[in-house]
Design a protein around this motif. Structure first.
Motif, PDB file in Angstrom:
ATOM      1  N   THR A   1       0.831  -1.199   0.000  1.00  0.00           N
ATOM      2  CA  THR A   1       0.000   0.000   0.000  1.00  0.00           C
ATOM      3  C   THR A   1       0.871   1.256   0.000  1.00  0.00           C
ATOM      4  N   GLU A   2       0.250   2.372  -0.368  1.00  0.00           N
ATOM      5  CA  GLU A   2       0.986   3.635  -0.428  1.00  0.00           C
ATOM      6  C   GLU A   2       1.521   4.033   0.945  1.00  0.00           C
ATOM      7  N   LYS A   3       0.713   3.827   1.981  1.00  0.00           N
ATOM      8  CA  LYS A   3       1.125   4.202   3.330  1.00  0.00           C
ATOM      9  C   LYS A   3       2.366   3.419   3.765  1.00  0.00           C
ATOM     10  N   LYS A   4       2.342   2.104   3.549  1.00  0.00           N
ATOM     11  CA  LYS A   4       3.493   1.276   3.932  1.00  0.00           C
ATOM     12  C   LYS A   4       4.710   1.616   3.076  1.00  0.00           C
ATOM     13  N   ALA A   5       4.479   1.907   1.801  1.00  0.00           N
ATOM     14  CA  ALA A   5       5.584   2.255   0.909  1.00  0.00           C
ATOM     15  C   ALA A   5       6.276   3.533   1.366  1.00  0.00           C
ATOM     16  N   ILE A   6       5.505   4.508   1.816  1.00  0.00           N
ATOM     17  CA  ILE A   6       6.080   5.763   2.302  1.00  0.00           C
ATOM     18  C   ILE A   6       6.895   5.531   3.566  1.00  0.00           C
ATOM     19  N   ILE A   7       6.368   4.721   4.486  1.00  0.00           N
ATOM     20  CA  ILE A   7       7.086   4.429   5.739  1.00  0.00           C
ATOM     21  C   ILE A   7       8.437   3.780   5.455  1.00  0.00           C
ATOM     22  N   VAL A   8       8.423   2.763   4.603  1.00  0.00           N
ATOM     23  CA  VAL A   8       9.669   2.059   4.269  1.00  0.00           C
ATOM     24  C   VAL A   8      10.646   3.006   3.566  1.00  0.00           C
ATOM     25  N   THR A   9      10.147   3.823   2.648  1.00  0.00           N
ATOM     26  CA  THR A   9      11.009   4.742   1.909  1.00  0.00           C
ATOM     27  C   THR A   9      11.644   5.778   2.830  1.00  0.00           C
ATOM     28  N   VAL A  10      10.866   6.310   3.773  1.00  0.00           N
ATOM     29  CA  VAL A  10      11.396   7.311   4.701  1.00  0.00           C
ATOM     30  C   VAL A  10      12.489   6.702   5.575  1.00  0.00           C
ATOM     31  N   ILE A  11      12.258   5.481   6.055  1.00  0.00           N
ATOM     32  CA  ILE A  11      13.287   4.801   6.861  1.00  0.00           C
ATOM     33  C   ILE A  11      14.545   4.593   6.025  1.00  0.00           C
ATOM     34  N   TYR A  12      14.358   4.193   4.771  1.00  0.00           N
ATOM     35  CA  TYR A  12      15.497   3.964   3.893  1.00  0.00           C
ATOM     36  C   TYR A  12      16.269   5.251   3.620  1.00  0.00           C
ATOM     37  N   LEU A  13      15.565   6.326   3.333  1.00  0.00           N
ATOM     38  CA  LEU A  13      16.257   7.580   2.975  1.00  0.00           C
ATOM     39  C   LEU A  13      16.968   8.209   4.174  1.00  0.00           C
ATOM     40  N   LEU A  14      16.544   7.846   5.408  1.00  0.00           N
ATOM     41  CA  LEU A  14      17.185   8.384   6.607  1.00  0.00           C
ATOM     42  C   LEU A  14      18.294   7.482   7.142  1.00  0.00           C
ATOM     43  N   PHE A  15      18.429   6.270   6.598  1.00  0.00           N
ATOM     44  CA  PHE A  15      19.397   5.304   7.113  1.00  0.00           C
ATOM     45  C   PHE A  15      20.799   5.696   6.647  1.00  0.00           C
ATOM     46  N   LEU A  16      21.664   6.060   7.585  1.00  0.00           N
ATOM     47  CA  LEU A  16      22.974   6.645   7.284  1.00  0.00           C
ATOM     48  C   LEU A  16      23.803   5.874   6.269  1.00  0.00           C
ATOM     49  N   PRO A  17      23.945   4.540   6.376  1.00  0.00           N
ATOM     50  CA  PRO A  17      24.795   3.837   5.406  1.00  0.00           C
ATOM     51  C   PRO A  17      24.355   4.035   3.960  1.00  0.00           C
ATOM     52  N   CYS A  18      23.063   4.324   3.761  1.00  0.00           N
ATOM     53  CA  CYS A  18      22.551   4.465   2.395  1.00  0.00           C
ATOM     54  C   CYS A  18      23.034   5.732   1.717  1.00  0.00           C
ATOM     55  N   PHE A  19      23.536   6.689   2.490  1.00  0.00           N
ATOM     56  CA  PHE A  19      24.054   7.896   1.840  1.00  0.00           C
ATOM     57  C   PHE A  19      25.430   8.305   2.350  1.00  0.00           C
ATOM     58  N   PHE A  20      26.035   7.504   3.210  1.00  0.00           N
ATOM     59  CA  PHE A  20      27.342   7.848   3.782  1.00  0.00           C
ATOM     60  C   PHE A  20      28.407   8.020   2.697  1.00  0.00           C
ATOM     61  N   TYR A  21      28.415   7.121   1.712  1.00  0.00           N
ATOM     62  CA  TYR A  21      29.499   7.129   0.727  1.00  0.00           C
ATOM     63  C   TYR A  21      29.342   8.193  -0.350  1.00  0.00           C
ATOM     64  N   LEU A  22      28.275   8.980  -0.277  1.00  0.00           N
ATOM     65  CA  LEU A  22      28.148  10.096  -1.216  1.00  0.00           C
ATOM     66  C   LEU A  22      29.310  11.075  -1.064  1.00  0.00           C
ATOM     67  N   GLN A  23      29.822  11.205   0.162  1.00  0.00           N
ATOM     68  CA  GLN A  23      30.873  12.185   0.409  1.00  0.00           C
ATOM     69  C   GLN A  23      32.250  11.723  -0.076  1.00  0.00           C
ATOM     70  N   THR A  24      32.380  10.459  -0.474  1.00  0.00           N
ATOM     71  CA  THR A  24      33.696   9.950  -0.860  1.00  0.00           C
ATOM     72  C   THR A  24      34.042  10.218  -2.321  1.00  0.00           C
ATOM     73  N   LEU A  25      33.040  10.603  -3.120  1.00  0.00           N
ATOM     74  CA  LEU A  25      33.219  10.778  -4.572  1.00  0.00           C
ATOM     75  C   LEU A  25      33.553   9.468  -5.272  1.00  0.00           C
TER      76      LEU A  25
ATOM     77  N   ARG B   1      32.227   5.575  -6.738  1.00  0.00           N
ATOM     78  CA  ARG B   1      31.112   5.204  -7.612  1.00  0.00           C
ATOM     79  C   ARG B   1      30.022   4.406  -6.906  1.00  0.00           C
ATOM     80  N   ASP B   2      30.240   4.017  -5.648  1.00  0.00           N
ATOM     81  CA  ASP B   2      29.356   3.054  -5.001  1.00  0.00           C
ATOM     82  C   ASP B   2      27.921   3.553  -4.852  1.00  0.00           C
ATOM     83  N   SER B   3      27.755   4.774  -4.360  1.00  0.00           N
ATOM     84  CA  SER B   3      26.406   5.320  -4.205  1.00  0.00           C
ATOM     85  C   SER B   3      25.754   5.541  -5.566  1.00  0.00           C
ATOM     86  N   PHE B   4      26.536   5.967  -6.539  1.00  0.00           N
ATOM     87  CA  PHE B   4      26.010   6.201  -7.884  1.00  0.00           C
ATOM     88  C   PHE B   4      25.498   4.910  -8.505  1.00  0.00           C
ATOM     89  N   GLN B   5      26.239   3.809  -8.317  1.00  0.00           N
ATOM     90  CA  GLN B   5      25.805   2.554  -8.916  1.00  0.00           C
ATOM     91  C   GLN B   5      24.549   2.033  -8.224  1.00  0.00           C
TER      92      GLN B   5
END
Length: 450
Positions: free
Chosen positions: A130-154, A156-160
């Motif tokens: 459902t849309e409600k559950k999809a939003i909850i999971v997405t918000v948790i994912y977008l806030l989870f530090l490992p998912c965006f930590f490597y953006l600062q390294t320049l 390719r890992d986050s890009f891939q």
């Protein structure tokens, strides 16, 4: 829906931008320093090379990440930022000892792409929940530090990961709606993914297998759709292959997918590292051999790969170790298989991320293990129900089995958090409902007794 997607994108980008702009700008992996030099040289003289004064192209790296950095740096230049080569790098500190504001622009470029992929992650979930559950999971994912930590390294890992999440959405859309336009985009994104990390070519095998499962009763539809995605992905990488061929006119460049860091050369470099760690050669001597190998003329790297020299040298280095048991463990990557499994849900080999989380709180690391264990168990238990959304992940598991060096560095497996998070939550929900049901059953039983 447009407002929700816009809000998800904005939230993801703000979180990532704040992190990228506040993180130590000088901390940089040696590989990332190389990407920077490639981008600078492309801007200054059109040479694809990490060398300070290049005279020819050096096809050591896949190009996609470099061209993203190049575009970001050109935008930075438009706003008056001086984009300069790195002249003072400390290998001991993994740091650039000079100020480069263009690094911020590179980080924001990758953050922008990653934030777009968050929206596609959400749209993918809508096919299964459902849309409600999809939003909850997405918000948790977008806030989870490992998912965006490597953006600062320049790196390719986050890009891939961003590419694979977007690719996965269009493939899911194809599986549910039969849209060949979506399949065309899958082929295009697969080609770009291969030009980001050539090991991702295994995703193509997963795509063909899934197409066969869907259209096994119509072989004509299977062959047409499999041919479509294959041709589009091949055409996507063809311009780069032609560029490499003009510098090194040998049809065997296909073996390396247009990069000089071939598997044979990689095996020799791995053998030298093993030899160094065994203590049978001084560290400085081993490092000098590796540096000389990496800095070797591109044409010579190709030649030594194709004539078997690197393969022979790797075998010779392993033979010098003496201990046959250790020889076979290293030669056939037995340690790497174990590390690949560990790194898929526990960041022991995740370098900067592991150190960063450990400094925050040692107990935080246990969250990785718990989420990974629950996610992997949920992946197995619910695969039959949700298999149409899991092509990328099952393909990468195959990659880890046959190419353990892919999973030897945990940061390459960032994409698994986009499945560990929803499946761990799914399993927790299942356990909660089961326990709740059992408690209600027990209470009803006691009420009857009274």
């Amino acid at each position: 829906m447009k407002k929700k997607l816009g809000l998800l994108f904005l939230t993801a980008f703000v979180v990532r931008a704040i992190f990228c702009l506040s993180y130590n700008i000088n901390e940089l992996y040696p590989d990332a320093a190389g990407y920077h030099m490639y981008a600078v040289n492309l801007i200054n003289n059109g040479c694809f090379s990490p060398l300070e004064s290049p005279t020819e192209d050096v096809f050591f790296r896949e190009p996609a990440t470099v061209y993203i950095l190049k575009a970001a740096y050109q935008v930075a230049s438009f706003f008056g930022v001086d984009v300069l080569p790195i002249s003072d790098y400390s290998i001991e500190k993994y740091a650039v000892l000079e100020y480069h504001p263009e690094f911020y622009w590179g980080r924001l470029a990758f953050a922008f792409i990653d934030s777009i992929s968050i929206c596609f992650f959400f749209l993918t979930l809508l096919y299964f929940t459902t849309e409600k559950k999809a939003i909850i999971v997405t918000v948790i994912y977008l806030l989870f530090l490992p998912c965006f930590f490597y953006l600062q390294t320049l790196l390719r890992d986050s890009f891939q990961v961003s590419l694979l999440l977007i690719l996965n959405y269009f493939f899911v859309r194809y599986l549910f709606k039969g849209s060949r336009i979506s399949l065309f985009l899958v082929g295009l994104l697969l080609g770009i993914a291969i030009l980001t990390l050539k090991a991702l070519a295994v995703i193509g095998l997963g795509i063909v297998i899934y197409i066969f499962i869907i259209h096994r009763r119509s072989l004509k539809r299977f062959f047409v759709d499999a041919a479509l995605v294959t041709i589009v992905s091949c055409l996507t990488i063809t311009p780069w292959m032609m560029k490499v061929y003009r510098s090194y006119p040998d049809v065997r460049i296909v073996k390396a997918l247009g990069t000089s860091f071939t598997f044979d050369m990689g095996e020799f470099c791995t053998a030298m590292r093993v030899y160094r760690f065994s203590g049978q050669i001084p560290v400085n001597d081993a490092e000098q051999i590796l540096v000389n190998t990496w800095a070797m003329d591109s044409k010579k790297q190709f030649a030594l790969s194709f004539d078997g020299t690197f393969k022979h040298q790797a075998d010779s280095v392993y033979a010098l170790m003496g201990d046959k048991q250790e020889y076979y463990k290293q030669k056939f990557h037995l340690y790497s298989y174990r590390r690949a499994v560990e790194n898929s849900f526990y960041p022991t080999g995740w370098g900067l991320l592991y150190n960063f989380m450990f400094k925050l709180n040692e107990s935080v690391i246990s969250i990785f293990l718990l989420m990974g264990a629950l996610g992997f168990l949920g992946f197995i238990l619910f695969f039959r129900k949700y298999w149409k959304g899991l092509m990328v992940y099952s393909s990468l598991i195959v990659t880890m089995l046959f190419l353990p060096s892919f999973g030897d560095e945990g940061r390459r497996l960032l994409v698994f958090y986009s499945v560990w998070i929803p499946f761990s939550l799914l399993l927790i929900s299942k356990i909660y409902l089961y326990v709740k049901g059992r408690l209600c059953f027990i209470r009803r039983g006691r009420s009857r007794d009274l």
